[in-house]
Design an enzyme around this catalytic site. Structure first.
Site, mmCIF file in Angstrom:
data_model
loop_
_atom_site.group_PDB
_atom_site.id
_atom_site.type_symbol
_atom_site.label_atom_id
_atom_site.label_comp_id
_atom_site.label_asym_id
_atom_site.label_seq_id
_atom_site.Cartn_x
_atom_site.Cartn_y
_atom_site.Cartn_z
ATOM 1 N N GLU A 28 -51.251 -16.916 26.703
ATOM 2 C CA GLU A 28 -50.569 -16.032 25.751
ATOM 3 C C GLU A 28 -49.199 -16.626 25.424
ATOM 4 O OE1 GLU A 28 -49.246 -11.309 25.286
ATOM 5 O OE2 GLU A 28 -50.298 -11.997 27.081
ATOM 6 N N ASN A 73 -50.829 -8.838 24.623
ATOM 7 C CA ASN A 73 -49.981 -7.962 23.814
ATOM 8 C C ASN A 73 -49.360 -8.702 22.628
ATOM 9 O OD1 ASN A 73 -50.575 -6.040 25.730
ATOM 10 N ND2 ASN A 73 -48.551 -6.020 26.661
ATOM 11 N N ASN A 173 -56.445 -6.241 21.105
ATOM 12 C CA ASN A 173 -56.131 -6.302 22.538
ATOM 13 C C ASN A 173 -55.616 -4.954 23.022
ATOM 14 O OD1 ASN A 173 -55.265 -7.832 25.132
ATOM 15 N ND2 ASN A 173 -53.379 -6.805 24.485
ATOM 16 N N GLU A 174 -56.252 -4.425 24.074
ATOM 17 C CA GLU A 174 -55.763 -3.221 24.773
ATOM 18 C C GLU A 174 -55.325 -2.123 23.798
ATOM 19 O OE1 GLU A 174 -52.839 -4.391 27.690
ATOM 20 O OE2 GLU A 174 -54.344 -5.353 28.954
ATOM 21 N N TYR A 245 -55.620 -5.566 36.850
ATOM 22 C CA TYR A 245 -54.710 -6.282 37.742
ATOM 23 C C TYR A 245 -54.495 -5.440 38.997
ATOM 24 C CZ TYR A 245 -53.540 -8.935 33.509
ATOM 25 O OH TYR A 245 -53.594 -9.705 32.374
ATOM 26 N N GLU A 293 -59.206 -10.222 31.164
ATOM 27 C CA GLU A 293 -57.937 -10.287 31.893
ATOM 28 C C GLU A 293 -58.176 -9.760 33.297
ATOM 29 O OE1 GLU A 293 -54.257 -8.834 30.234
ATOM 30 O OE2 GLU A 293 -54.922 -9.211 28.169
ATOM 31 N N GLN A 353 -52.971 -15.498 33.968
ATOM 32 C CA GLN A 353 -53.217 -16.458 32.917
ATOM 33 C C GLN A 353 -53.379 -17.848 33.534
ATOM 34 O OE1 GLN A 353 -50.534 -15.994 29.553
ATOM 35 N NE2 GLN A 353 -50.619 -13.780 29.700
#
Length: 505
Positions: A28, A73, A173-174, A245, A293, A353
Site C-alpha cells: 500500500e 485505505n 476496500n473495507e 489482524y 489482509e 504487508q
C-alpha cells in the site's frame, strides 16, 4: 516425560489443491512501504529503475505469486491518472487515509514493472470510496485493453506497449468501515459494486472480481454485510474479501496464540454466509474467499496515532513499523495453518504487508540494509513447502483454556502433499508455553515416504526480535523426528513452529 499427541495422515483425506495465490502479499502507499522500502533511487543497492535489489531478493525468497495494490485505505481516495505518465508532470496529493503527502513517483506502471522483477502478479484495487464505475472502467481499460482506445493508447504513449493483463481486481476496500473514505451502507455498496462489476466484465470478461466483505470478525455489521452485499454481487463476482489482524495488547501470550481459532471461526461463518446466498439465489457457483489482509498488528499503534494527529503531511513517514517478536511468528504460523485447512474455499490470501509496513521485510532508515523479521520464516516455509494438496489430519491432542478462549488444542497441524515433487510436509505448532509434546503421526496412508528433515523455529524468549545484522530468531534443522514402521515420531518443543519434510523413496 513429554506429553503426547497423535495424528493420522492419509492421502485420501483431501481438502483441496492449494491455490498458490494463498501465499500472496500486499503493498500500500503507506509509510515507507513504497518510498524507502521497495523504491529508493540513488541507493547503491538499487537498480537502474530505483528498486532495491536486496529487497527484491528477499521477496523472491518468499515466492509471492500475487501482490495487492495500491491499498488498503489509500485506494479510497486514489486518483490513478496522477500515478501514470511522465514522473516530472505528476502532481503531489494530500493522502487522506494516512494524512501523508503522496508524491506519485511510483504508480501503476512502475509497480507493474516491479512485480515482474520479483516474479509476481498485480492484484489491483479500484476506488469505490470517492470515485466509482467510470474511473474503475477507465483504469481497467488502461491496464488491460491492447490498443486503439483512449486509455489503452494513453498507456502506450506512456511507454508501455503491452497491456498489464491484471486478472484479479478488488471492488474497493473495507467499505463496511466508518473509517473508510466514502464509507457505504450495505445496500449502497452492494449496488455500486454490482454495477461496477458488470461494467468491468464487459471490458474484460476474463478478470476475477473481489467483493468487499467485513473488515474483522467483530464488526457490528458482520455477517449481515456479506449476506446483503452478496445479494447484489453474487452473479458478477468470484470472491468475497476477509481482513483480520491480531495483537497481544494484554501481554497474555497463551491467549494470543489462541487467536487463530478466531480466524478459523471467521472463515467458517463467511463460508456459511456465502453458501446461504448461493442457496437463496438458486446459484450454482461457490463464492470463494480472498483473505487479502491478515497479520499481527498492534506494536506501532501509539506511534502511528502521533504521526497522523501531530505530524501530518510527511512523505513516507515511518508508520505501522511493527517490530515482530518470536511469539508473533508463532501466531503467523498458526494463521498459515488455518488458511491451509480452508484451502477448499480460501483461494487468495495476502499477508499485509510486504516491506516496512507491518511486514516480514524491513529496511533501515537512511538507506540502510534490508533484513528479515521473525514472521518472515514461517511464511517462507509455507510458501516453499506448502504447495500441493492439503491433507486433513486427524489430530488427537490435549486442550487448554486461556483467559478468553476455551478448548484450545495444544497442537495445531496440517499436511500438504506435493505429488509432482513426491514430497509431504507437515506444519505443526506447539502452542503450549511450558511443555514439550511428542507428536506420533501415522503415515501409513502415504506409504513409501521417508524423513528428510525437521526444521524448527524456537526461542526461549517469546519477546525476542530480529534487527539489522542480528537475526536472533531464525530456523534451524533439528534431530527431533524419526520414522519407523509407518509411524513418525516428532518432538515439538514448547512454543515452537515445526516443518517436518518427507520424500518418497
Amino acid at each position: 516425560m513429554s506429553k503426547t499427541a497423535k495424528m493420522i495422515i492419509d492421502k485420501d483425506f483431501r481438502v483441496s489443491q492449494v491455490d498458490e495465490r494463498i501465499y500472496g502479499s500486499f503493498i500500500e502507499h503507506l509509510g515507507r512501504a513504497v518510498y524507502d522500502g521497495l523504491y529508493q533511487p540513488g541507493n547503491p543497492m538499487s537498480d537502474e529503475d530505483g528498486f532495491r535489489k536486496d529487497v527484491m531478493e528477499m521477496v523472491k525468497e518468499l515466492n509471492v505469486p500475487i501482490i495487492r495494490y495500491p491499498g488498503g485505505n489509500f485506494v479510497s481516495n486514489f486518483f490513478w491518472e496522477d500515478s501514470v505518465g511522465p514522473v516530472e508532470n505528476r502532481p503531489k496529493r494530500l493522502e487522506l487515509a494516512w494524512r501523508s503527502l503522496e508524491k506519485n513517483e511510483v504508480g501503476v506502471n512502475e509497480f507493474a514493472k516491479w512485480t515482474d522483477k520479483v516474479n509476481s502478479q498485480m492484484m489491483m484495487a479500484v476506488n469505490l470510496g470517492t470515485r466509482g464505475i467510470a474511473d474503475a472502467c477507465n483504469l481497467l481499460e488502461y491496464c488491460n485493453h491492447p490498443s486503439g482506445t483512449k486509455y489503452s493508447d494513453m498507456r502506450i504513449a506512456h511507454g508501455v506497449k503491452d497491456p498489464h493483463n491484471i486478472k484479479v481486481w478488488c471492488l474497493g476496500n473495507e467499505m463496511d468501515g466508518p473509517w473508510q473514505l466514502g464509507h457505504k451502507t450495505m445496500d449502497e455498496y452492494g449496488r455500486l459494486a454490482e454495477e461496477t462489476a458488470k461494467a468491468m466484465k464487459l471490458i474484460d470478461p476474463t478478470i476475477e472480481l473481489v467483493s468487499c466483505g467485513s473488515s474483522a470478525l467483530d464488526m457490528p455489521t458482520f455477517p449481515k454485510w456479506e449476506a446483503t452485499t452478496l445479494e447484489y454481487t453474487y452473479d458478477h463476482v468470484d470472491y468475497v474479501s476477509m481482513h483480520q489482524y491480531y495483537g497481544n495488547r494484554d501481554n497474555d501470550s497463551l491467549d494470543f496464540l489462541a487467536c487463530s481459532d478466531d480466524m478459523d471461526e471467521f472463515i467458517r461463518k463467511v463460508v456459511a454466509t456465502c453458501d446461504y446466498v448461493k442457496a437463496k439465489k438458486r446459484g450454482k457457483k461457490d463464492i470463494n474467499i480472498s483473505f487479502d489482509e491478515w497479520n499481527v498488528w498492534f506494536h506501532s499503534n501509539a506511534a502511528d496515532d502521533d504521526i497522523t494527529q501531530n505530524h501530518p503531511w510527511q512523505v513516507a513517514p515511518p508508520m505501522l513499523e511493527d517490530i515482530y517478536t518470536f511469539e508473533d511468528a508463532l501466531l503467523v504460523g498458526l494463521m498459515l495453518i488455518t488458511l491451509l485447512k480452508h484451502a477448499d474455499r480460501v483461494k487468495i490470501a495476502c499477508l499485509a504487508q510486504l516491506v516496512n509496513v507491518i511486514a516480514p521485510i524491513m529496511t533501515d532508515v537512511n538507506g540502510g540494509p534490508a533484513w528479515q523479521q521473525t514472521i518472515f520464516y514461517p511464511f517462507m516455509h509455507a510458501s516453499t513447502y506448502g504447495r500441493g494438496v492439503v491433507l486433513q489430519p486427524l489430530v488427537s491432542t490435549d486442550c487448554h483454556d486461556t483467559s478468553k478462549h476455551e478448548n484450545v488444542t495444544d497442537v495445531e497441524s496440517v499436511a500438504v502433499l506435493n505429488e509432482e515433487k513426491e514430497e509431504l510436509t507437515i506444519f505443526a505448532v506447539n502452542r503450549t508455553l511450558d511443555e514439550d509434546i511428542l507428536l506420533k503421526t501415522d503415515i501409513r496412508g502415504v506409504e513409501g515416504y521417508e524423513l528428510v528433515e525437521h526444521i524448527v523455529l524456537e526461542n526461549s524468549d517469546l519477546k525476542v526480535v530480529n534487527c539489522a545484522g542480528e537475526q536472533r530468531v531464525q530456523p534451524k534443522t533439528a534431530d527431533r523426528s524419526k520414522a519407523d514402521g509407518g509411524i513418525l515420531e516428532s518432538l515439538l518443543a514448547k512454543a515452537s513452529w515445526n516443518v517436518i519434510r518427507l520424500k518418497k523413496k
